[in-house]
Motif scaffolding. Structure first.
Motif, mmCIF file in Angstrom:
data_model
loop_
_atom_site.group_PDB
_atom_site.id
_atom_site.type_symbol
_atom_site.label_atom_id
_atom_site.label_comp_id
_atom_site.label_asym_id
_atom_site.label_seq_id
_atom_site.Cartn_x
_atom_site.Cartn_y
_atom_site.Cartn_z
ATOM 1 N N GLN A 52 0.953 -1.236 -0.128
ATOM 2 C CA GLN A 52 -0.037 -0.045 -0.042
ATOM 3 C C GLN A 52 1.050 1.090 0.026
ATOM 4 O OE1 GLN A 52 -3.357 -0.312 0.007
ATOM 5 N NE2 GLN A 52 -2.980 -2.443 -0.296
ATOM 6 N N GLU A 53 0.285 2.246 -0.755
ATOM 7 C CA GLU A 53 1.004 3.612 -0.642
ATOM 8 C C GLU A 53 0.786 4.608 0.561
ATOM 9 O OE1 GLU A 53 0.602 5.533 -4.301
ATOM 10 O OE2 GLU A 53 0.581 3.613 -5.269
ATOM 11 N N VAL A 54 1.647 5.070 1.189
ATOM 12 C CA VAL A 54 1.420 5.956 2.204
ATOM 13 C C VAL A 54 2.278 7.032 2.309
ATOM 14 C CG1 VAL A 54 0.859 3.900 3.846
ATOM 15 C CG2 VAL A 54 3.219 4.710 4.064
ATOM 16 N N LEU A 55 2.066 7.961 3.215
ATOM 17 C CA LEU A 55 3.068 9.271 3.374
ATOM 18 C C LEU A 55 3.404 8.997 4.738
ATOM 19 C CD1 LEU A 55 0.777 11.942 1.911
ATOM 20 C CD2 LEU A 55 2.557 10.847 0.905
ATOM 21 N N ARG A 56 5.077 8.997 4.754
ATOM 22 C CA ARG A 56 5.672 8.746 5.927
ATOM 23 C C ARG A 56 6.954 9.468 6.294
ATOM 24 N NH1 ARG A 56 6.040 2.561 6.170
ATOM 25 N NH2 ARG A 56 7.803 2.902 4.962
ATOM 26 N N TRP A 57 7.370 9.772 7.344
ATOM 27 C CA TRP A 57 8.691 10.090 7.814
ATOM 28 C C TRP A 57 9.088 9.512 9.118
ATOM 29 C CZ3 TRP A 57 10.459 12.242 12.296
ATOM 30 C CH2 TRP A 57 12.052 12.951 12.159
ATOM 31 N N VAL A 58 10.324 9.097 9.005
ATOM 32 C CA VAL A 58 10.919 8.441 10.096
ATOM 33 C C VAL A 58 12.236 8.694 10.420
ATOM 34 C CG1 VAL A 58 11.412 6.143 11.083
ATOM 35 C CG2 VAL A 58 9.516 6.355 9.726
ATOM 36 N N ALA A 59 12.465 9.173 11.585
ATOM 37 C CA ALA A 59 13.750 9.856 12.129
ATOM 38 C C ALA A 59 14.978 8.478 11.678
ATOM 39 C CB ALA A 59 14.108 10.073 13.615
ATOM 40 N N VAL A 185 0.717 9.173 7.535
ATOM 41 C CA VAL A 185 -0.562 9.586 7.265
ATOM 42 C C VAL A 185 -1.243 8.580 6.129
ATOM 43 C CG1 VAL A 185 -2.032 11.374 5.901
ATOM 44 C CG2 VAL A 185 -0.385 12.026 7.557
ATOM 45 N N ARG A 186 -2.208 8.194 6.511
ATOM 46 C CA ARG A 186 -2.446 7.002 5.473
ATOM 47 C C ARG A 186 -4.110 6.789 5.326
ATOM 48 N NH1 ARG A 186 -0.512 0.577 6.082
ATOM 49 N NH2 ARG A 186 -2.167 -0.148 4.683
ATOM 50 N N LYS A 187 -4.275 6.516 3.982
ATOM 51 C CA LYS A 187 -5.585 6.430 3.522
ATOM 52 C C LYS A 187 -5.755 4.894 3.072
ATOM 53 C CE LYS A 187 -8.534 7.409 -0.680
ATOM 54 N NZ LYS A 187 -8.333 8.389 -1.931
ATOM 55 N N GLY A 188 -6.774 4.172 3.904
ATOM 56 C CA GLY A 188 -7.228 2.672 3.512
ATOM 57 C C GLY A 188 -8.429 2.164 2.835
ATOM 58 N N TYR A 189 -8.607 1.549 2.275
ATOM 59 C CA TYR A 189 -9.712 0.848 1.771
ATOM 60 C C TYR A 189 -10.332 -0.085 2.159
ATOM 61 C CZ TYR A 189 -8.505 4.114 -2.551
ATOM 62 O OH TYR A 189 -8.209 5.145 -2.948
ATOM 63 N N GLY A 190 -11.660 -0.039 2.574
ATOM 64 C CA GLY A 190 -12.237 -1.135 3.029
ATOM 65 C C GLY A 190 -13.206 -1.896 2.015
ATOM 66 N N GLY A 191 -14.349 -2.177 2.486
ATOM 67 C CA GLY A 191 -15.266 -3.190 1.493
ATOM 68 C C GLY A 191 -15.979 -2.365 0.583
ATOM 69 N N SER A 192 -16.599 -2.934 -0.367
ATOM 70 C CA SER A 192 -17.443 -2.445 -1.513
ATOM 71 C C SER A 192 -18.883 -2.125 -0.865
ATOM 72 C CB SER A 192 -17.591 -3.446 -2.504
ATOM 73 O OG SER A 192 -18.179 -2.769 -3.562
#
Length: 222
Positions: A52-59, A185-192
């Motif tokens: 999955q594609e996310v937006l992330r930052w980690v030290a 920051v994440r966007k997730g997809y659930g059911g139809s």
């Protein structure tokens, strides 16, 4: 009909379908940031274990194993949610509780969960920014010149099937330095969901949460 004409028609159909039915982004867009995280400027695209594609930052030096404990702040909604006919107050609370319980359990398998912030520990703040639904992306067989118009008309009339979506934001803070060491920051997809008038339930969103938790488990296990 020659090849050039065929390709032009397909390209035009794709553009028309996107304009009418909406081509959705796989990640949270800037305009969808909730404000829960103080600074979004250094977020960068990343891939999770599930692809999955996310937006992330980690030290660069962040390792969960470097910390003695984790204070898990209860999952909240930010901003305050507005229940409606599609997403009721009961559903919102069910989604929040399920997210809180699954995330707490997943992290608790890797680090001690503390009842309050402790020196040498972490604080994790998590917010659900939105529970919603959006039109499904058109498949290739739907973008022929005629069916593109039909699909677009269905989207405008509210009859096109949708995906339940969950927007999540989280930030980990070092207790000793009070500095952010990770954020996502994440966007997730659930059911139809059958159409834009159908209610969204906790069961519709559950799949999105489960994939997120699976990715969290894979990340902290590394």
């Amino acid at each position: 009909m020659n090849v050039t004409t065929t390709l032009s028609l397909k390209a035009g159909a794709i553009l028309l379908a996107c304009a009418l039915a909406g081509c959705s982004s796989k990640v949270t867009e800037t305009k969808q940031y909730s404000g829960f995280i103080a600074d979004y400027s250094n977020l960068a695209p990343a891939k999770t274990a599930s692809g999955q594609e996310v937006l992330r930052w980690v030290a660069p030096d962040f390792r969960l194993s470097n910390y003695k404990s984790l204070y898990f702040a209860p999952v909240i909604y930010y901003p305050k949610p507005m229940p409606n006919k599609r997403v009721t107050e009961q559903t919102l609370e069910q989604v929040r509780l399920y997210t809180d319980q699954r995330l707490r359990s997943a992290l608790g398998a890797h680090i001690r969960i503390a009842s309050q912030p402790e020196p040498g520990g972490l604080i994790l703040k998590t917010a659900i920014a939105a529970v919603s639904a959006e039109n499904k992306d058109l498949r290739f067989y739907e973008v022929l010149p005629v069916t593109a118009v039909v699909a677009g008309t269905m989207a405008l009339s509210g009859q096109r099937s949708q995906n339940a979506t969950l927007f999540l934001e989280a930030e980990a803070i070092d207790v000793s330095t009070n500095e952010t060491v990770a954020k996502v920051v994440r966007k997730g997809y659930g059911g139809s969901i059958s159409n834009s008038n159908a209610p969204i339930t906790q069961a519709d969103v559950k799949g999105a949460i489960d994939v997120m938790i699976s990715d969290v488990t894979a990340y902290v296990s590394n």
